[in-house]
Design a protein around this motif. Structure first.
Motif, PDB file in Angstrom:
ATOM      1  N   GLY A   1       0.002   7.033   2.847  1.00 55.40           N
ATOM      2  CA  GLY A   1      -1.105   7.975   2.815  1.00 55.40           C
ATOM      3  C   GLY A   1      -2.401   7.411   2.278  1.00 55.40           C
ATOM      4  N   LYS A   2      -2.384   6.190   1.738  1.00 56.52           N
ATOM      5  CA  LYS A   2      -3.595   5.591   1.190  1.00 56.52           C
ATOM      6  C   LYS A   2      -4.336   4.791   2.256  1.00 56.52           C
ATOM      7  CE  LYS A   2      -3.032   7.132  -2.986  1.00 56.52           C
ATOM      8  NZ  LYS A   2      -3.985   8.094  -3.584  1.00 56.52           N
ATOM      9  N   THR A   3      -5.582   4.388   1.937  1.00 54.10           N
ATOM     10  CA  THR A   3      -6.402   3.593   2.849  1.00 54.10           C
ATOM     11  C   THR A   3      -6.141   2.101   2.626  1.00 54.10           C
ATOM     12  OG1 THR A   3      -8.126   5.287   2.878  1.00 54.10           O
ATOM     13  CG2 THR A   3      -8.766   3.077   3.566  1.00 54.10           C
ATOM     14  N   ALA A   4      -6.073   1.356   3.713  1.00 51.53           N
ATOM     15  CA  ALA A   4      -5.868  -0.106   3.640  1.00 51.53           C
ATOM     16  C   ALA A   4      -6.903  -0.787   4.524  1.00 51.53           C
ATOM     17  CB  ALA A   4      -4.465  -0.480   4.079  1.00 51.53           C
TER      18      ALA A   4
ATOM     19  N   ASP B   1       6.840   4.264  -0.326  1.00 54.07           N
ATOM     20  CA  ASP B   1       6.721   5.653  -0.765  1.00 54.07           C
ATOM     21  C   ASP B   1       6.347   5.701  -2.233  1.00 54.07           C
ATOM     22  OD1 ASP B   1       7.417   6.822   1.708  1.00 54.07           O
ATOM     23  OD2 ASP B   1       9.542   6.419   1.302  1.00 54.07           O
ATOM     24  N   LEU B   2       5.491   6.647  -2.568  1.00 57.34           N
ATOM     25  CA  LEU B   2       5.055   6.799  -3.954  1.00 57.34           C
ATOM     26  C   LEU B   2       6.096   7.599  -4.723  1.00 57.34           C
ATOM     27  CD1 LEU B   2       2.595   5.968  -5.622  1.00 57.34           C
ATOM     28  CD2 LEU B   2       1.627   8.219  -5.194  1.00 57.34           C
TER      29      LEU B   2
ATOM     30  N   HIS C   1      -6.805   4.395   7.815  1.00 56.51           N
ATOM     31  CA  HIS C   1      -7.321   5.515   7.017  1.00 56.51           C
ATOM     32  C   HIS C   1      -6.212   6.205   6.232  1.00 56.51           C
ATOM     33  CE1 HIS C   1     -11.146   5.003   9.065  1.00 56.51           C
ATOM     34  NE2 HIS C   1     -10.491   4.993  10.214  1.00 56.51           N
ATOM     35  N   ALA C   2      -5.001   6.217   6.754  1.00 57.18           N
ATOM     36  CA  ALA C   2      -3.849   6.796   6.056  1.00 57.18           C
ATOM     37  C   ALA C   2      -2.603   6.075   6.560  1.00 57.18           C
ATOM     38  CB  ALA C   2      -3.753   8.298   6.284  1.00 57.18           C
TER      39      ALA C   2
ATOM     40  N   VAL D   1       4.299  -1.016   3.298  1.00 59.59           N
ATOM     41  CA  VAL D   1       3.917   0.367   3.010  1.00 59.59           C
ATOM     42  C   VAL D   1       5.104   1.027   2.325  1.00 59.59           C
ATOM     43  CG1 VAL D   1       3.160   2.566   3.965  1.00 59.59           C
ATOM     44  CG2 VAL D   1       2.389   0.431   5.008  1.00 59.59           C
TER      45      VAL D   1
ATOM     46  N   HIS E   1       1.192   4.677   7.112  1.00 58.94           N
ATOM     47  CA  HIS E   1       2.540   5.252   7.095  1.00 58.94           C
ATOM     48  C   HIS E   1       3.537   4.103   7.210  1.00 58.94           C
ATOM     49  CE1 HIS E   1       2.848   4.668  11.472  1.00 58.94           C
ATOM     50  NE2 HIS E   1       1.615   5.143  11.543  1.00 58.94           N
TER      51      HIS E   1
ATOM     52  N   VAL F   1       0.861  -1.186   0.000  1.00 55.77           N
ATOM     53  CA  VAL F   1       0.000   0.000   0.000  1.00 55.77           C
ATOM     54  C   VAL F   1       0.898   1.237   0.000  1.00 55.77           C
ATOM     55  CG1 VAL F   1      -1.865   1.223   1.177  1.00 55.77           C
ATOM     56  CG2 VAL F   1      -1.710  -1.265   1.370  1.00 55.77           C
ATOM     57  N   PRO F   2       0.629   2.229  -0.856  1.00 55.94           N
ATOM     58  CA  PRO F   2       1.438   3.459  -0.839  1.00 55.94           C
ATOM     59  C   PRO F   2       1.133   4.307   0.387  1.00 55.94           C
ATOM     60  CG  PRO F   2      -0.326   3.628  -2.454  1.00 55.94           C
ATOM     61  CD  PRO F   2      -0.344   2.224  -1.953  1.00 55.94           C
TER      62      PRO F   2
END
Length: 354
Positions: free
Chosen positions: A145-148, A231-232, A199-200, A229, A202, A142-143
């Motif tokens: 800041g995204k939701t998981a 980084d994009l 929700h976000a 997790v 890290h 998951v990048p």
């Protein structure tokens, strides 16, 4: 005759005591027994009082609004015939219990010799079932800041299971505010549904996640699954888009150049643009008088170099095979073929000089 006061009181209470002794009455040592699946359980039904020497005993099962016999006419009914028995005259023992045995059981006693001839008592049986291994769903990457969303569920346990999540073998608190260790995490954990939502995410949320389903009969755990997790890389995405655009531009330019140079022109010959092939070198074409009158195109001469009038040369053999071949344009070119044709026509005409 005068009665003393104690004797009078006894005479007045005797009908009441006698009436109570003549009424059948039931009791139970446990009206809400709980047992785990595949174990045995006793449903207690005790006759507290009766004067009937041989009262009639019946057991009934009530489940989902339907009533069925368990013990009737002094014998077990249905599937209870092989795994149930009467104990101590009225109690019911069920062996190898299953989740389908969870129900209300009614013990009924009929005592015809009593003033109150019938009594009954209800026993609520609960068969607990251990949870099965839950099915866990964890995203692999998951990048930031995204939701998981992580899911954990099983539907075999009874009572219904509650769920707890673990990261790297450490339990995640349902209340992040109550635990300083998880105050920086922005997740919501629902123990009833087994859903864990970040929700976000890290970098600190990276780890191995597992879930445990628990009820009164036991617990079951799913295998750990890794969630990464990352980084994009915005620069990499922009570079990739530019490369794709450059490739598309090059392809477009190549197609345009190919069109200009005629690589994609239609090579099929149409009826209007079709031209008669040129005459081969060294071959002259002549037509007979009949072909001239009928508009037939020129035919190649036999020699391939000299122009010969077919009418003058082949006049002695108008009806010969060679004349027919000449009319249809099928005689072979060359001096040898011509001589052979003349010889055949001579023999056919009866002239041996050829």
């Amino acid at each position: 005759m005068a009665f003393r006061r104690p004797e009078l009181l006894l005479i007045l209470l005797l009908p009441l005591l006698g009436g109570r002794l003549l009424a059948v009455e039931l009791t139970s040592s446990n009206t809400k027994p709980v047992v785990q699946e595949f174990q045995s359980v006793e449903l207690s039904c005790i006759i507290k009082s009766t004067v009937t020497p041989d009262p009639r005993i019946e057991w009934k099962k009530i489940r989902d609004g339907e009533t069925s016999y368990v013990f009737f006419d002094n014998k077990m009914q249905g599937d209870f015939a092989t795994r149930a028995e009467i104990l101590s005259r009225t109690s019911l023992v069920i062996k190898n219990t299953t989740r389908m045995d969870t129900a209300t059981y009614r013990c009924e006693v009929a005592a015809p010799s009593d003033t109150k001839t019938i009594d009954e008592i209800n026993i609520q049986l609960t068969v607990q079932v251990k949870p099965m291994t839950p099915r866990c769903t964890v995203p692999k990457a998951v990048p930031v800041g995204k939701t998981a969303s992580l899911h954990c569920h099983e539907n075999e346990g009874y009572p219904k299971s509650t769920y707890s999540w673990y990261r790297n073998s450490e339990p995640l608190s349902p209340d992040t505010k109550s635990n300083a260790k998880f105050q920086n995490s922005s997740y919501t954990l629902n123990p009833a549904t087994g859903t864990l939502v970040f929700h976000a995410v890290h970098k600190g949320d990276t780890g191995r996640y597992s879930c445990i389903a628990t009820n009164d009969a036991g617990f079951a755990k799913c295998e750990e699954q890794e969630m990464e997790v990352y980084d994009l890389n915005i620069g990499g995405i922009i570079g990739g888009v530019l490369v794709v655009l450059a490739v598309l531009v090059l392809i477009t330019l190549g197609i345009c150049c190919a069109y200009r140079r005629g690589y994609f022109a239609n090579s099929k010959e149409s009826g209007e643009s079709y031209k008669t092939p040129a005459k081969p070198d060294g071959v002259n074409y002549i037509r007979t008088d009949d072909e001239v009158r009928n508009g037939v195109s020129e035919q190649p001469t036999a020699t391939g170099t000299d122009t010969v009038n077919a009418t003058n040369v082949l006049s002695p053999f108008v009806n010969s095979r060679c004349s027919i071949n000449t009319n249809h344009g099928q005689q072979q070119a060359g001096r040898i073929a011509s001589a052979r044709c003349f010889r055949e026509n001579s023999l056919h005409a009866g002239n041996p000089s050829f």
